[in-house]
Design an enzyme around this catalytic site. Structure first.
Site, short mmCIF file in Angstrom:
data_model
loop_
_atom_site.label_atom_id
_atom_site.label_comp_id
_atom_site.label_asym_id
_atom_site.label_seq_id
_atom_site.Cartn_x
_atom_site.Cartn_y
_atom_site.Cartn_z
N THR A 172 23.20 -0.20 34.88
CA THR A 172 22.98 -0.80 35.63
C THR A 172 21.60 -0.32 36.33
O THR A 172 20.68 -1.66 36.72
CB THR A 172 23.40 -1.79 36.67
OG1 THR A 172 23.70 -3.42 37.14
CG2 THR A 172 24.25 -0.76 37.71
N GLU A 195 12.23 -12.00 46.53
CA GLU A 195 13.86 -11.75 46.75
C GLU A 195 14.74 -12.67 46.27
O GLU A 195 15.55 -13.03 45.37
CB GLU A 195 13.55 -11.35 48.09
CG GLU A 195 15.04 -10.60 48.12
CD GLU A 195 15.56 -9.22 47.13
OE1 GLU A 195 16.41 -9.04 47.96
OE2 GLU A 195 14.97 -8.49 46.85
N GLU A 221 27.92 1.92 43.91
CA GLU A 221 26.44 3.11 44.29
C GLU A 221 26.34 4.59 44.02
O GLU A 221 25.24 4.59 43.07
CB GLU A 221 25.67 2.29 45.85
CG GLU A 221 25.22 0.91 46.37
CD GLU A 221 23.88 0.43 45.77
OE1 GLU A 221 23.23 1.45 44.82
OE2 GLU A 221 24.17 -0.48 46.08
N GLU A 243 14.66 -5.72 37.66
CA GLU A 243 15.14 -7.07 36.96
C GLU A 243 14.02 -7.90 36.13
O GLU A 243 14.41 -8.50 34.64
CB GLU A 243 16.10 -7.82 38.35
CG GLU A 243 17.13 -6.91 38.49
CD GLU A 243 16.75 -6.32 39.70
OE1 GLU A 243 17.88 -5.66 39.71
OE2 GLU A 243 15.69 -6.69 40.23
N ASP A 249 26.80 -10.56 39.84
CA ASP A 249 25.82 -9.64 38.20
C ASP A 249 26.26 -8.68 37.66
O ASP A 249 26.16 -9.49 36.41
CB ASP A 249 24.12 -9.43 38.75
CG ASP A 249 24.43 -8.49 40.75
OD1 ASP A 249 25.29 -8.13 40.58
OD2 ASP A 249 23.66 -8.51 40.63
#
Length: 526
Positions: free
Chosen positions: A512, A375, A122, A420, A267
């Protein structure tokens, strides 16, 4: 941004418990015709300003705004995550007052100081990526818009300072990093394993830092950890060619499971394979080959069509070679990633498949009461697994009618300001120039604006299939600035050097977290 700290998603994931290389493209192709919609772009800029004003008044320099109660949270170590995540978006929007506020703040961040656990993943995608993108924009295409001051120089200095603290993560016997760290002094958290997303979503930012500073150690550290994912072992770690398990031992780089998917925990490993090749095709040809292997296996083994809506396409998850017909909002970046791969490799079949995935994720938005996707969602597949097999159950009785109409049912209805689906709309538009993707993005933005706007900003909501979203969680994610607002803006904005290109003229590649990183030139190769 594919965050791993998703409320509810991690629990579900735990419960579910040879391709040929493609030649590097050299020729250009004609770019689609893009249409600027200034009214829509300005509406998104207005939402950015509302979000920033609330954050700056009630939460800055803390990490995140609590818009309902006008409070704050230090969920990312108290270094001002929303400010750094907003930096590149403010730059591409031309929000120069906000740019000035963030630029004045960056040199004051004390990256040596935090009492909380630090996530290598993160921190890399939000802070390090945000700083590097700001540096690349300000010293590149926006060099005439920001005065050259000591604060500009401090952006790269601060990025290096942060990485110097984080690099203790790689002090393992294998070189596979520990994702959990502590500072004061910097030290590992003592994990035994790490996941492929948290190992494989460092290489763009850390390589870029090496290329900008001329110090090869940063890229070498991330690339060493990545090497175990590019050549996975033992065999259980690669149940399908190019598709991996999730967890790797820090002691020796060996896989400990064969469970995975294109969702949280896995991912962005797949995402970065093609993006590293786009960043520098000379150094990262092997990354391209691994992406091709993963893409081909996904089309061959994972492509799934719901029994009630065979026109839709989703990607299944896997537990070894057993498929699970469940997906996530997080996984809906996959359409955009296939599209980018198709453009980069001149392979229209990847672009076509990506567009089909975009259509499926679009349906998750248009089917709910709020017009926002959930979600986590599931479906049945009649072609890959027998109906009602243990890994192919039907919908809950209460959602049978919904499944008949929509082709999925909802396992977790929360919306945590995720980007996304909008991200994939953006790639679809940049690949095709088809204005329907602008319309889809605008409809999604309007739904989010109507449902999530509250108090001094925007908040996570509890249930996308209840009118009004079922209540607020009183939290404005930092990636709301970095991703949702950026993609919502760029799809309607004029062409610019940082926009994704369909004609092999990309000057930037998005990390990302949607921070635009300038692609490498020959003089920058470390």
């Amino acid at each position: 941004m594919r965050s791993l700290s998703v409320r509810g998603a991690a629990a579900l994931l735990l419960a579910l418990t040879g391709s040929s290389a493609v030649a590097a493209p050299h020729q250009s192709r004609a770019a689609p015709r893009y249409v600027t919609n200034r009214q829509r772009a300005d509406a998104v800029k207005d939402a950015f300003q509302v979000s920033w004003d609330g954050y700056y008044k009630y939460a800055f320099p803390h990490d995140s705004l609590r818009p309902v109660t006008n409070g704050y949270a230090d969920d990312r170590n108290g270094w001002g995550a929303s400010a750094v995540d907003a930096f590149s978006t403010a730059l591409v929007m031309g929000k120069w007052d906000v740019v000035g506020q963030i630029l004045a703040y960056v040199p004051t961040i004390n990256f040596d100081n935090t009492t909380d656990s630090v996530s290598l993943f993160e921190t890399t995608i939000r802070y390090l990526g945000g700083l590097l993108a700001a540096h690349d924009l300000i010293t590149g295409p926006l060099s005439d818009n920001v005065s050259k001051t000591a604060n500009v120089t401090a952006i790269l200095t601060q990025a290096k300072r942060l990485a110097d603290n984080l690099k203790v993560a790689f002090n393992t016997t294998s070189g596979v990093p520990d994702n959990n760290l502590y500072f004061n002094p910097p030290r590992r958290g003592g994990s035994d394993t790490n996941g492929i997303a948290t190992i494989g979503t460092l290489v763009l930012e850390w390589t870029r830092l090496s290329d900008l500073t001329g110090d090869p150690q940063y890229g070498a550290l991330a690339q060493k950890g990545e090497s175990y994912l590019l050549s996975p072992s033992p065999a259980l770690g690669q149940p399908f060619p190019g598709l991996l398990g999730t967890n790797v031992r820090l002691s020796d780089g060996q896989f400990v499971d064969g469970n995975g998917g294109w969702g949280g925990g896995d991912d962005s490993f797949y995402e970065y394979l093609i993006k590293m090749y786009l960043y520098d095709p000379q150094r990262f040809a092997k990354y391209r080959d691994r992406w091709v292997a993963a893409a081909d296996s996904s089309i061959k083994y994972l492509a799934s069509h719901p029994t009630t809506r065979p026109d839709l396409t989703y990607l299944a998850m896997w537990q070894n070679t057993t498929l699970r017909f469940t997906s996530q909002h997080l996984a809906c970046f996959n359409g955009g990633n296939f599209i980018l791969g198709g453009l980069t490799l001149d392979e229209p079949r990847y672009t076509r498949f990506g567009l089909a995935l975009v259509d499926g994720c679009h349906d998750t938005y248009t089917s709910t009461a709020t017009g926002i996707g959930p979600e986590i969602f599931s479906w049945q597949d009649a072609s890959l697994v027998p109906l009602n097999a243990p890994n192919n159950p039907g919908p809950p009785a209460a959602q049978a009618a919904f499944y008949n109409a929509s082709g999925f049912w909802i396992d977790n209805g929360a919306y945590v300001l995720r980007p996304e689906v909008l991200e994939s709309y953006y790639y679809a538009y940049r690949a095709t120039g088809d204005p329907k993707y602008q319309d889809w993005a605008w409809a999604a933005f309007q739904a989010i604006n109507a449902t999530c706007r509250v108090g001094s900003g925007y908040s996570d909501i509890k249930d996308v299939n209840k009118p009004g979203g079922g209540g607020f969680d009183d939290f404005q994610e930092s990636f709301w600035f970095a991703e949702v607002l950026k993609y919502s803006y760029l799809i309607h904005a004029e062409d610019a050097p940082w926009q994704v290109k369909a004609d092999h003229t990309n000057q930037f590649v998005f990390n990302t977290e949607a921070h635009p990183i300038r692609v490498a030139g020959g003089q920058e190769r470390a």
